[in-house]
Design a protein around this motif. Structure first.
Motif, PDB file in Angstrom:
ATOM      1  N   UNK A 117       0.796  -1.230   0.000  1.00 34.75           N
ATOM      2  CA  UNK A 117       0.000   0.000   0.000  1.00 34.75           C
ATOM      3  C   UNK A 117       0.828   1.280   0.000  1.00 34.75           C
ATOM      4  N   UNK A 118       2.012   1.242   0.582  1.00 38.29           N
ATOM      5  CA  UNK A 118       2.805   2.473   0.576  1.00 38.29           C
ATOM      6  C   UNK A 118       3.907   2.431  -0.474  1.00 38.29           C
ATOM      7  N   UNK A 227       5.573   8.862  -4.129  1.00 36.43           N
ATOM      8  CA  UNK A 227       4.258   9.116  -3.531  1.00 36.43           C
ATOM      9  C   UNK A 227       3.434  10.141  -4.300  1.00 36.43           C
ATOM     10  N   UNK A 230      -0.640   6.879  -7.800  1.00 35.95           N
ATOM     11  CA  UNK A 230      -0.663   5.425  -7.847  1.00 35.95           C
ATOM     12  C   UNK A 230      -0.973   5.022  -9.281  1.00 35.95           C
TER      13      UNK A 230
ATOM     14  N   UNK D  69      -2.561   5.412   0.682  1.00 38.45           N
ATOM     15  CA  UNK D  69      -2.259   4.433  -0.365  1.00 38.45           C
ATOM     16  C   UNK D  69      -3.204   4.534  -1.547  1.00 38.45           C
ATOM     17  N   UNK D  84      -4.027  11.865  -1.765  1.00 40.47           N
ATOM     18  CA  UNK D  84      -2.642  12.021  -2.185  1.00 40.47           C
ATOM     19  C   UNK D  84      -1.755  11.710  -0.981  1.00 40.47           C
ATOM     20  N   UNK D  85      -0.714  10.933  -1.240  1.00 41.94           N
ATOM     21  CA  UNK D  85       0.200  10.597  -0.163  1.00 41.94           C
ATOM     22  C   UNK D  85       1.384  11.548  -0.144  1.00 41.94           C
ATOM     23  N   UNK D  99       4.848   6.737   4.552  1.00 46.29           N
ATOM     24  CA  UNK D  99       3.906   7.542   3.786  1.00 46.29           C
ATOM     25  C   UNK D  99       2.679   7.867   4.621  1.00 46.29           C
TER      26      UNK D  99
END
Lengths: 791, 204, 474, 210
Positions: A117-118, A227, A230, D69, D84-85, D99
Motif C-alpha cells: 500500500x505504501x 508518492x 498510484x 495508499x 494524495x500521499x 507515507x
C-alpha cells in the motif's frame, strides 16, 4: 524469418529457423533465441524477474523454470538461459513446473515486506502481478522478515529499499552492462546479499532512472515520482522526448492533469527502452510554478500581464513597424524546441512576411549543410564496422546515443575510432582514441588515416562518421575541415549528424534556417549589435544565456529596438522584451518531431496547457491574422497536411500511422559534399592553454534549473587541466585560479583531470556560479588562455 | 590506515602483471591490503579499484562476498572455532562456550584489549582432528578446553608470535617469478594459436 | 588430551599401495630436494619425451577419475574443449571446504611439488597455456608451502619458460581465495578467479571446458586428480589400472571423522573398500568410539544423503552408492554414534549450507535460511508438528520431486536413487536440504519427540537464539 | 391495477408505527402534536451495519492510520474519494511508516456509501459511522476534507455545523469492517469483524455465517 509450409513444393528451409513446441503448440524461433523470448510470442506467459531482453541473462531468480523433454524424461531448465533447439518440446505449466514456480514465488515473498500500500510500485509491480498469477496464494513463512533501514537515498534521484529487493541483478547488470557505470553492486553474501553503492559514494549515473524503471519490485524508486500518484490514477500517452535530438520514445504519464512520470518505451531503432536522467526527470519543469501562464507586455513597471488580444496586437504592431524599414530588420532566432508543425507555421509566417533572417541554431552547432551529406541512421551507425567519432562527448550531450554506440563497441560489433580534444565517455570503449589540440583536428585526422593499421580497419566494411561540434571555443570550420579529410580518405563514409537541440533537424527542414544567403545567428546578432535589427523574435531561445559570445549578445540586445519572445519561462533574454507570449510546453501540445537521424515521430499532448499557454503554431497563425496574413490552417491536422505536402523531406510522414511508434525516416538526398581544405593556424604560446569548452548533461538549462530534483546535481563551474600541467604551474588541485585572455579574466576553481591532455584546458559550459563566456570570442579561431595563481 | 604503501604497491603491481585481466588480482590484493592494516579500509578499496581499473563499488561488492575480509579493525588474533558437523560431534559447541567464558566476549566479539576476536567458523578442513580451531588461520587440532586456555595464555604472553603473525598476514612466503623465468600472462586478446608444444612431436 | 602428530597430522598411513601419499612419511616431504630424491619430476620428464597427444591418451585410458566430487574422468574432460580456440587455461581447484573433507589440504601442505608436476603434465597434455592454482583462503600453511615449492621449481627450471629445456612453457600462478565455500564449484571458482563475487554460472551455456575463464576454454581439475598424474606417468597406465576396479582405477583419499576410534585420512583402493572396512576395519578407523552402536553416517561429505548400518557393506564405488540413495562426493565420511542428537547434527550442516549460499538463486538463498530457522526452532524445543511437514515442503521448493535417501529395513523404506531434481544452479541449495531430509526420513521419531503438541509457534519465532521464557513451552 | 403494485412497499410503510422520518423533524411535529412528545425528535436505533458518513481513524498513540495508499480511491465506484500521499517527516511522523495521507477528500454529493473503501483499506483507517443526517447547502461543504474526517484525539468524530448529532451519538462511530479475510487467513473469510477503535475498544467479530 520464413514460415515453412511442409506441404509446399520446393521448400526453402531458412537455416536460422528452429521449430519448437511450447505447450503442444508449434512455435517458430530464431536460432540461438532463448525459450523465454520465443514463448513471449505465444499466449503462454513464463513468469520472470531477472530476465530482461535488453541485457544478458543470469538465471538468478529461478522463476522462469520450465520443463523440456529430454531422452531421460522431462528436465527442468531456466527458460531465460536455455536456447531453443530443433524439435524441442517445452512445457510451461506442468504440475512440476507450477510447483517449482509457486515455490520460488513463495520464497521470494518470504522476506519481501508486504508494504504494497505504501510502495510506489504497488499496482504495477511484477512481483505483485506474478504472485497473483503464478504464486501459491498463501505464505507459510511465519518467521520475522529481514530488516534493513528503509529507503536510503543512493543518489540525488534514486531511493533504495533493500527490504523489498529480490536480488534479480537487473539494476546492477544495467549499471555494468548497459550504462557502463558499475557504481552499484551486490554486497555481502547469501541471505544477507544486498545491493549497495560503495560506502558514501552516490550512484551518480546519468542513467540511474532506468534502474528504477526495470526494477521488478519497489526496491528502487525515484524521488520525483515518490508518492506522487498510484498506477491506477495515472493516464498516459506515448510521445517522443525532445530534451535532446536523440528522440527517445517515452510514455508520458499524468495524474489529475499534472505530469508525474516519464518512462522509456522500447523501440528498436532508437532508445531500446532506455532514457537518460535529464530527459526522464526534467518534466518537473513543466509543472514548475515559475511557468509563464499569461501573455506579458512591457509597461513602466516591467512586464505586466495582459490579454492575448492585446499582446498579439502589440506584437503585430511591432513587427509591422519593423518591416516598414525592410524585411532585413526583422530576425527570428530559435524554433528548435517545438514540434515540426510549430516550426513550419513560423517558417510559413516568416515566408509570407519576407523575413529571411532566421536561425534555429545559436552559433554553437554546425552548418545545416551536414544534413545533406550521405546519412546514416543510429542502427546503421551501430552496425558499421568502424565508427569514427568527430563529435562532442556523446555521454554528456546525447546520452542515449552514447548507450547505443557503447553497446556496439562492447559487443565487438563495431570499432570506434575517436578523434577528440579530451577524453570522452566513449574513450574507454574506443578501439583507438586519437587526441588533438583544438584547431589541429584536420591535420591529426589526415595523419591518422594514413597509417596502415587504420586503413586496414577502414577496409573491413562500412564507415560512419558521428559528426558534431566538440568544442565551442573554436571555429566550426575546423570540424568540417577534419570531415573533409575523412571524406578524402573514405569517400563512401556516411554521416550521423549530432546537433544537440531537440528538433533542430525538423526546424531546419521546414526552413527555420538562414534563407537566401542571409547570415546565421551570429551574423544576425552582429547585425543587431550594429543597430541594423529593429525587431528580434525569439522562438523559445535565450541568446543572452545560450550564445557563447556574451559580449556580442549583450551589445546586440542593447541596440535592438524591440524583442518579441515566445517562451515557457521568463529568462535573461525576454526579461526586458516588449511582448512575451506564453507557449505550451512539452506534453501540452501535439505534433511531430525529428531526431538527429531524421526520424519523424509524434509528440502528444497529455495535459492541458498551464494558464492560457498556446502551442507555437497557434501563436504563429494568430499573429499572422493580426498582421493580416492567413496561413490557411485552422487545425493541427490541416497544418500537418500542409507541412507534409509542402516540405518534401516530410512526405514520408503524410498520413503515416507509424509516427506513433517507431517513427518514419525523413526523405533525404545526399546533395552536399565536403572536401579537403587547407588550414593555417597560429601556434599556441607554450605558456598558455588551448581552451576546450563543451556542455555536460546537467547544466543551467532552463528545464534543468526548474526541475527541483535535478537542480541539486548541476555542477559548479571549474576549469580542468592535466595533473602534470597543474604541477607545472604549481597550483593546488581544487583552489581558485585566474583564467584570462587578452583583456578579460575570470576566477574559478581548477581541478586536475587526467582526461584533459597537456597544454589544453577544459571548461564546461553553462555551469553554476561562474559565467565562463567572457573568455569566448566568436571571431577568433581558437582560444588560448593563461592560467595564473591568485595573489 | 589507507592506501597501499609504496612497498606493497610494488608487490601489488607484480601480482597484477601475472593475470591476463587486471581484475583477477583483486582478491590477492585485498589480502595484501588486509595484511597492511589488519583490515581493509575504505581508502584501500578505492586504491585497489584504481590499480585494477574497476569502480570502488565493484571492489566492495567482491570484497564483502568473502568471509575473510574485515572492514573494521579486529583483534590481533582472530580465533575461529569450527562448528560444523565433525567438530560439533566432537564437542565444538562446548569449546566455544568455554572460549566465550575465558575471553569474556561472545562469538563475534573482540576483547577490550584488542588482542582477540572470537568467531564461529565453518568447516576448516581438519575434520578428523575435531574439534579444531584456527588462530589467524594457523591450525590447532583436537583442542580441549585446557588446550584452549594454554593457547590463549601463550598468545597473551607473546610466545607464539613467531608462528602466528598478526591478523591479516596469511602466507609468509610469497610466490615470486623471476622475470627471466616467467612466461607472462596469456591473455585471450594476444593469443590465438595453439601452444608450441602441441605439434605432435615430443617436447624433449 | 594432547595428540602427537606425525608429519601429516590426520593422515594414517597403513600398509596399502600409495599413489599420492607416498612422501607423507618424510618430515621434509614438501621440499624440492626430497621430491627429487623420490622420483620427483620423473613423470614430467617422461611426459615431455613423448608427444602431447599421447600423454592425453594415457590419461584417458587410465580413466583417472575427478576427485572433486562429480567423478568425471579427467582425460575425457580435457578432450571436451573446442579444438581451435586458444588460449586454454588450467584452473586447479584447491578450494576444498566440503564438511568432512580435507585430503587436498594435506596434498598441498605435504607434497606441493607432486601437485605442481601434475599441473605441468596436464598443461602439456591438454595444451593449456596458463595455470592458476586456486588455494582456499583459510589454508595459510598450504599457501606457504605451495608458494615456496613454486619458487623452488621456477628457480630449478621445472616451471616457467622452456621447462627442462623443451619448448614447453607455462606459468603456474598461485591464487588464493578468501573464504567462501561455494567457490569450490567450478564456475564460481572461475568467477572468483576473475575477481568477481564467487557466484556460480549456469551450465549451459557456461561449461568451463568451452566457456570458462575469460570466456576461454578452461579445465578445472581437483588437486587430488592432478596429484595422481606424476605417478601415472612414472609407472605407466598398466600399473595404475592394476590398482582399484575397472571403472574406478587407482586409489583415493578418504577422510573419516566423527565418532570413530581412530579418525583420519586414508588412501584407500578405489572401488573395493567398503564402508564397513573403513569404519570398523582395524587398519582404518577401528570401530565406533567407546564401542557404541553406529547410528548413521554421511558417506560423501556434508551434502550427501545419510546412510545407516544397512548400507555398511556398500563398496566405495560411485556406481553402487548412487542407486543406494547417496553419493561419494569428495571422499569424506562422518560417523555418528548412538549418542548423537540427530536434529542438532542436521542443523550444523544445514546452517553451514545456508550460511555459505552465495545468494544467487532464490530457492537456495531464501529456502536454505528458512530451513535453518525451522530446524533451529525444533532443536530449541519451540517447534510444532506442522514444522516437520514444513521442512519437507520448503525442501521441495529447492528440490522438487523425490529426494534420494537410503533404504532402511527397520522403517520399511526402499532406496530412492541419486541424483535429485533441483531449482538452483549449483548443489549448495539442495545440500542444505539433504541432511534435513535424511535425518527426518531416517529418524523422524527424534524430531517428533522434540516438538510438543503445539499448534502455533510460541512468541513469533523471531530470533534464532532460544527464548528462555517462551510462552506455553510446557 | 398493475401500477399500484409498485406502491406496495410504500403503502406497507404507512401507519404510525413504521414512521421513521418524522421522528426527528427538528421539533416541528412536537409543536403540532404535543401528545406524542415522548417520541419527538428521537432517532430510531440503526442497524449495526448501517453505512453512514466516514471517519478517518487514529491509533492509540494519536498517529493517523491512513497511509495515503489511495486504494479507497481506486475502488470507489462513484469516484468520490481523492487521496494524495506524502513522505512522513521522520522526526515527527503523521502515520507509522514512510507515507501518510496528505490530502483526503470525500465528495458526499457522489458517495453512495457502498463501503468498498472500508473493505479496501489495508490499515482500517477509514470506517463509516452510522450517521447519515447531514444536509449541506453548498458544494464546498459537501466535499469533506481530511481535517473534517479525522477523529479527534479521543477517537470521536468531529461534528460539523450542518450535521444533526445528538448526545451520545458520536459513540455510534464504530466502523463496519470487512467481510473478507484481512489477514489473508482463510479461517476468517466471510466473518464480519470490527475495527479496533480508539475510545471504543474492539468489538467481537460476528459469528461466521455459513
Amino acid at each position: 524469418m520464413t514460415i515453412v509450409d511442409p506441404t509446399a513444393e520446393n521448400i526453402v528451409v531458412d537455416p536460422n529457423v528452429v521449430n519448437i513446441t511450447i505447450n503442444d503448440k508449434p512455435v517458430l524461433a530464431r536460432k540461438g533465441e532463448l525459450i523465454i523470448a520465443a514463448a513471449d510470442r505465444t499466449d503462454d506467459f513464463i513468469p520472470r524477474f531477472c530476465y530482461h531482453p535488453r541485457m544478458s541473462s543470469v538465471g538468478m531468480c529461478r522463476q522462469c523454470l520450465v520443463e523440456v523433454e529430454t531422452p531421460r524424461g522431462p528436465m527442468m531448465v531456466v527458460s531465460c538461459m536455455t536456447p531453443v533447439a530443433e524439435g524441442q518440446i517445452v512445457r510451461t505449466a506442468t504440475d512440476t513446473v507450477k510447483k517449482a514456480q509457486e515455490g520460488v514465488l513463495e520464497l521470494l515473498l518470504a522476506n519481501h515486506p508486504l508494504d504494497c500500500p505504501v510502495c510506489d510500485k504497488g499496482g504495477e509491480c511484477p512481483l505483485q502481478d506474478q504472485a497473483f498469477s503464478h504464486g501459491p496464494g498463501e505464505s507459510r513463512f511465519v518467521e520475522e522478515k529481514r530488516h534493513y533501514e528503509k529507503p536510503i537515498a543512493i543518489s540525488e534521484i534514486v531511493y533504495l529499499d533493500r527490504e523489498r529487493c529480490i536480488l534479480c541483478d537487473r539494476c546492477t547488470r544495467f549499471a555494468d552492462e548497459v550504462a557502463g557505470d558499475p557504481l552499484i553492486s551486490f554486497t555481502s553474501r547469501g541471505n544477507d546479499t544486498q545491493v549497495l553503492t560503495f560506502p558514501d559514494e552516490p550512484f551518480s549515473s546519468y542513467f540511474s532512472g532506468n534502474t528504477v524503471q526495470i526494477c521488478p519490485v519497489g526496491a528502487l524508486t525515484a524521488k520525483p515520482y515518490r508518492f506522487k500518484a498510484r498506477p491506477w490514477d495515472i493516464e498516459q500517452t506515448e510521445s517522443t522526448c525532445t530534451s535532446c535530438s536523440v528522440g527517445c520514445r517515452i510514455v508520458v504519464q499524468s495524474s489529475r492533469d499534472e505530469l508525474v512520470r516519464f518512462q522509456g518505451v522500447d523501440i528498436d531503432p532508437v532508445n531500446w527502452g532506455w532514457l537518460c536522467d535529464r530527459g526522464r526527470y526534467n518534466f518537473e519543469s513543466v509543472n514548475s510554478t515559475e511557468r509563464l501562464i499569461a501573455p506579458l507586455i512591457k509597461s513602466d513597471s516591467g512586464l505586466a500581464t495582459t490579454s492575448w488580444s492585446i499582446a498579439l496586437e502589440s506584437a503585430a504592431r511591432i513587427i509591422r513597424t519593423a518591416l516598414a524599414s525592410g524585411a532585413d530588420s526583422v530576425a527570428i532566432l530559435g524554433g528548435a524546441r517545438g514540434t515540426n508543425e510549430d516550426a513550419f507555421a513560423w517558417a510559413s509566417l516568416a515566408d509570407q512576411l519576407g523575413i529571411t533572417q532566421r536561425d534555429s541554431q545559436l552559433g554553437d552547432g554546425l552548418t545545416p549543410e551536414i544534413f545533406n551529406l550521405e546519412q546514416a541512421t543510429i542502427d546503421q551507425t551501430c552496425a558499421a564496422s568502424t565508427i569514427i567519432l568527430l563529435s562532442p562527448d556523446l555521454k554528456e550531450e546525447l546520452p542515449v546515443l552514447y548507450l547505443r554506440v557503447r553497446d556496439a563497441a562492447q559487443k565487438r560489433k563495431s570499432r570506434i575510432l575517436e578523434f577528440t580534444p579530451r577524453d570522452s565517455g566513449l574513450t574507454p570503449y574506443a578501439w583507438r582514441s586519437v587526441s588533438f589540440e583544438p584547431g589541429r583536428q584536420a591535420q591529426v585526422v589526415r595523419e591518422t588515416l594514413e597509417t596502415q593499421e587504420i586503413q586496414e580497419q577502414i577496409r573491413r566494411g562500412e564507415v560512419v562518421v558521428v559528426l558534431g561540434r566538440a568544442n565551442l571555443a573554436e571555429n566550426e570550420s575546423f570540424t568540417l575541415h577534419a570531415l573533409g579529410e575523412i571524406f578524402h580518405a573514405i569517400p563512401n563514409a556516411k554521416v550521423l549528424p549530432v546537433l544537440r537541440r531537440g528538433n533542430v533537424r525538423g526546424a531546419v527542414a521546414v526552413g527555420l534556417t538562414p534563407q537566401k544567403n542571409s547570415g546565421d545567428a551570429i551574423d544576425i546578432l552582429t547585425k543587431a549589435a550594429a543597430g541594423k535589427i529593429e525587431c528580434l523574435i525569439l522562438l523559445g531561445s535565450d541568446p543572452l544565456a545560450d550564445v557563447a559570445d556574451s559580449d556580442l549578445v549583450a551589445r546586440a540586445f542593447n541596440r535592438t529596438r524591440s524583442v518579441i519572445s515566445i517562451d515557457t519561462f521568463i529568462n535573461s533574454s525576454n526579461r526586458n522584451a516588449d511582448v512575451v507570449l506564453p507557449a505550451a510546453a512539452f506534453a501540452e501540445k501535439t505534433g511531430t518531431t525529428t531526431n538527429l537521424e531524421g526520424r519523424i515521430s509524434n509528440v502528444t499532448q497529455q495535459i492541458t496547457p498551464r494558464g492560457t499557454c498556446r502551442p507555437d503554431w497557434m501563436i504563429a497563425t494568430e499573429l499572422g491574422l493580426s498582421l493580416g496574413i492567413d496561413l490557411g490552417v485552422s487545425s493541427l491536422d490541416e497544418l500537418h497536411q500542409k507541412m507534409t505536402s509542402n516540405i518534401p523531406e516530410f512526405s514520408s510522414c503524410a498520413n503515416n500511422p507509424i509516427i506513433n511508434s517507431d517513427g518514419v525516416l525523413m526523405v533525404s538526398e545526399a546533395s552536399a559534399t565536403i572536401s579537403r581544405a587547407s588550414v593555417v593556424l597560429v601556434d599556441r604560446n607554450s605558456y598558455s592553454y588551448r581552451l576546450i569548452v563543451s556542455r555536460t548533461m546537467y547544466d543551467n538549462a532552463q528545464s534543468t534549473t526548474t526541475s527541483p530534483s535535478l537542480v541539486g546535481i548541476i555542477t559548479k563551474s571549474a576549469i580542468y587541466v592535466n595533473p602534470l600541467d597543474l604541477a607545472r604551474i604549481g597550483v593546488v588541485d581544487g583552489t581558485n585560479i585566474r583564467v584570462g585572455i587578452a583583456d578579460k579574466s575570470i576566477v574559478l576553481p581548477v581541478n586536475a583531470h587526467s582526461g584533459v591532455y597537456r597544454g589544453t584546458a577544459w571548461l564546461p559550459y553553462n555551469h553554476t556560479t561562474v559565467d565562463v563566456r567572457p573568455l569566448l570570442d566568436i571571431t577568433s579561431d581558437v582560444v588560448d588562455v593563461r592560467i595564473e595563481q591568485l595573489h | 590506515m589507507s592506501r597501499l604503501t609504496d612497498k606493497n604497491l610494488v608487490i601489488a603491481k607484480e601480482i597484477i602483471a601475472r593475470y591476463p585481466r587486471q581484475k583477477s588480482a583483486l582478491i590477492p590484493l585485498l589480502h595484501l591490503a588486509q595484511e597492511q592494516s589488519g583490515y581493509i579500509s575504505r581508502e584501500a578499496m578505492v586504491h585497489l579499484g584504481e590499480l585494477v581499473g574497476v569502480t570502488s563499488a565493484e571492489v566492495y561488492g567482491t570484497a564483502t562476498f568473502y568471509e575473510m575480509f574485515r572492514f573494521e579493525p579486529i583483534g590481533k588474533y582472530l580465533v575461529n572455532i569450527c562448528g560444523t558437523m565433525s567438530c560439533a560431534l566432537m564437542g565444538a559447541h562446548e569449546l566455544m562456550h568455554h572460549a566465550e567464558k575465558r575471553l569474556g566476549v561472545k562469538a563475534g566479539g573482540t576483547t577490550q584489549d584488542g588482542m582477540f576476536t572470537l568467531a564461529h567458523a565453518e568447516c576448516q578442513a581438519a575434520c578428523t582432528e575435531a574439534p579444531c580451531l584456527q588462530v589467524n588461520y594457523r591450525y590447532r587440532l583436537r583442542v580441549s578446553t585446557a588446550d584452549l586456555d594454554n593457547l590463549i595464555d601463550d598468545l597473551e604472553a607473546g610466545k607464539l608470535s613467531e608462528e602466528i603473525p598478526a591478523h591479516g598476514v596469511l602466507a609468509k612466503v610469497r610466490q615470486h617469478i623471476a622475470p627471466d623465468r616467467g612466461v607472462g600472462a596469456v591473455s585471450p586478446e594476444l593469443v590465438d594459436q595453439a601452444p608450441a608444444w602441441l605439434n605432435g612431436k615430443a617436447a624433449l | 588430551m594432547s595428540t602427537t602428530y606425525s608429519h601429516a597430522p590426520g593422515f594414517v598411513a597403513g600398509d596399502r599401495p600409495k599413489i599420492v601419499t607416498s612422501r607423507f612419511e618424510f618430515a621434509d616431504s614438501f621440499t624440492l630436494e626430497r621430491y627429487l630424491a623420490t622420483n620427483g619430476y620423473k613423470g614430467l620428464r617422461a611426459a615431455l619425451s613423448r608427444p602431447a597427444n599421447e600423454i592425453h591418451d594415457d590419461v584417458k585410458s587410465a580413466t583417472v577419475l575427478g576427485r572433486g566430487g562429480a567423478g568425471f574422468p579427467a582425460g575425457t574432460k580435457w578432450g571436451l574443449t573446442p579444438q581451435q580456440v586458444w588460449p586454454k587455461y588450467l584452473v586447479v581447484n584447491g578450494d576444498e571446504s566440503e564438511p568432512g573433507t580435507y585430503k587436498d589440504r594435506l596434498l598441498m601442505e605435504r607434497d606441493p611439488h607432486q601437485l605442481i608436476e601434475g599441473c605441468l603434465i596436464a598443461c602439456y597434455a591438454a595444451g593449456l597455456s596458463q595455470c592458476f592454482l586456486y588455494i582456499r583462503g583459510e589454508m595459510a600453511l598450504a599457501q606457504e608451502r605451495v608458494a615456496a615449492a613454486l619458487n623452488e621449481a621456477y628457480a630449478a627450471g621445472y616451471v616457467g619458460k622452456n621447462i627442462l629445456g623443451s619448448n614447453f612453457s607455462v606459468d603456474i600462478i598461485l591464487h588464493w581465495g578468501a573464504g567462501a565455500y561455494v567457490v569450490g564449484e567450478e564456475t564460481a571458482l572461475i568467477e572468483s578467479l576473475e575477481g568477481n563475487r564467487g557466484m556460480p554460472r549456469l551450465k549451459p551455456p557456461f561449461f568451463p571446458a568451452v566457456n570458462g575463464l575469460y570466456g576461454q576454454p578452461t579445465i578445472v581439475n581437483n588437486v587430488e586428480t592432478l596429484a595422481n598424474l606424476p605417478w601415472l606417468l612414472c609407472n605407466g597406465v598398466a600399473a595404475y589400472t592394476a590398482v582399484g576396479t575397472k571403472t574406478s582405477p587407482g586409489t583415493r583419499m578418504v577422510a573419516v571423522s566423527g565418532h570413530v576410534k581412530r579418525p583420519g585420512v586414508f588412501e584407500i583402493i578405489n572401488g573395493t573398500t567398503t564402508f564397513r572396512d573403513l569404519i570398523f576395519g582395524e587398519e582404518f578407523c577401528g570401530g565406533i568410539r567407546d564401542d557404541k552402536q553406529l547410528k548413521a553416517f554421511v558417506p560423501g561429505g556434508g551434502s550427501a544423503p545419510w546412510f545407516t548400518a544397512d548400507q555398511l557393506d556398500l563398496p566405495f564405488e560411485a556406481s553402487q552408492v548412487g542407486p543406494a540413495g547417496s553419493m561419494l562426493g569428495s571422499g569424506a565420511v562422518i560417523v555418528m554414534d548412538e549418542t548423537t542428537d540427530i536434529p542438532a547434527a542436521a542443523l550444523t550442516l544445514t546452517h553451514f549450507y545456508a550460511h555459505e549460499s552465495c545468494g544467487k538463486c532464490t530457492p537456495c538463498r531464501e529456502g536454505g535460511t528458512w530451513l535453518e530457522r525451522i530446524l533451529r526452532r525444533i532443536v530449541d524445543g519451540d517447534g510444532t508438528d506442522a514444522d516437520l511437514q514444513q521442512l519437507l515442503e520448503v525442501g521441495a521448493m529447492i528440490c522438487p520431486g523425490d529426494f534420494p535417501h537410503a533404504a532402511n529395513a527397520q522403517l520399511g523404506l526402499t532406496a530412492v536413487p541419486f541424483p535429485y531434481k533441483m531449482t538452483t544452479i549449483c548443489f549448495v541449495g539442495p545440500s542444505a536440504f539433504a541432511p534435513v531430509h535424511s535425518a527426518l526420513t531416517l529418524f523422524r521419531s527424534e524430531f517428533e519427540s522434540r516438538v510438543t503438541k503445539r499448534v502455533t509457534i510460541p512468541v513469533t519465532a523471531v530470533s534464532t537464539a532460544k527464548t528462555v521464557t517462551s510462552v506455553g513451552a510446557h | 391495477m398493475g401500477y399500484l403494485g409498485g406502491f406496495i412497499v410504500t403503502l406497507r410503510q404507512r401507519g404510525e408505527k413504521n414512521r421513521v422520518t418524522t421522528q426527528y423533524s427538528g421539533g416541528r411535529v412536537f409543536r403540532r402534536n404535543k401528545k406524542r412528545a415522548i417520541k419527538m425528535d428521537e432517532k430510531l436505533d440503526k442497524p449495526e451495519r448501517m453505512h453512514g458518513r466516514h471517519v478517518l481513524n487514529r491509533y492509540e498513540d494519536g498517529m493517523e492510520k491512513c497511509i495515503g495508499c489511495e486504494l479507497c480511491a481506486a475502488v470507489c465506484p462513484a469516484k468520490c474519494i481523492h487521496v494524495r500521499g506524502a513522505d512522513n517527516n521522520p522526526t515527527n511522523p503523521t502515520s507509522p511508516g514512510e507515507r501518510f495521507g496528505w490530502i483526503y477528500e470525500i465528495n458526499y454529493l457522489r458517495c453512495i456509501h457502498c463501503d468498498l473503501c472500508v473493505e479496501a483499506c489495508p490499515t482500517e483507517a477509514i470506517t463509516e459511522t452510522k450517521m447519515f443526517e447531514f444536509s449541506f447547502t453548498n458544494r464546498k461543504d459537501a466535499i469533506y476534507t481530511k481535517d473534517e474526517l479525522l477523529v479527534d484525539n479521543s477517537g470521536k468524530p468531529q461534528q460539523l455545523a450542518w450535521e444533526d448529532w445528538r448526545e451520545g451519538e458520536e459513540q455510534n462511530t464504530s466502523g463496519w469492517m470487512r467481510a473478507t479475510a484481512a489477514s489473508g487467513d482463510a479461517n476468517f473469510v466471510g466473518v464480519v469483524s470490527w475495527s479496533g477503535e480508539l475510545g471504543h475498544g474492539v468489538r467481537p467479530a460476528e459469528e461466521k455465517s455459513e
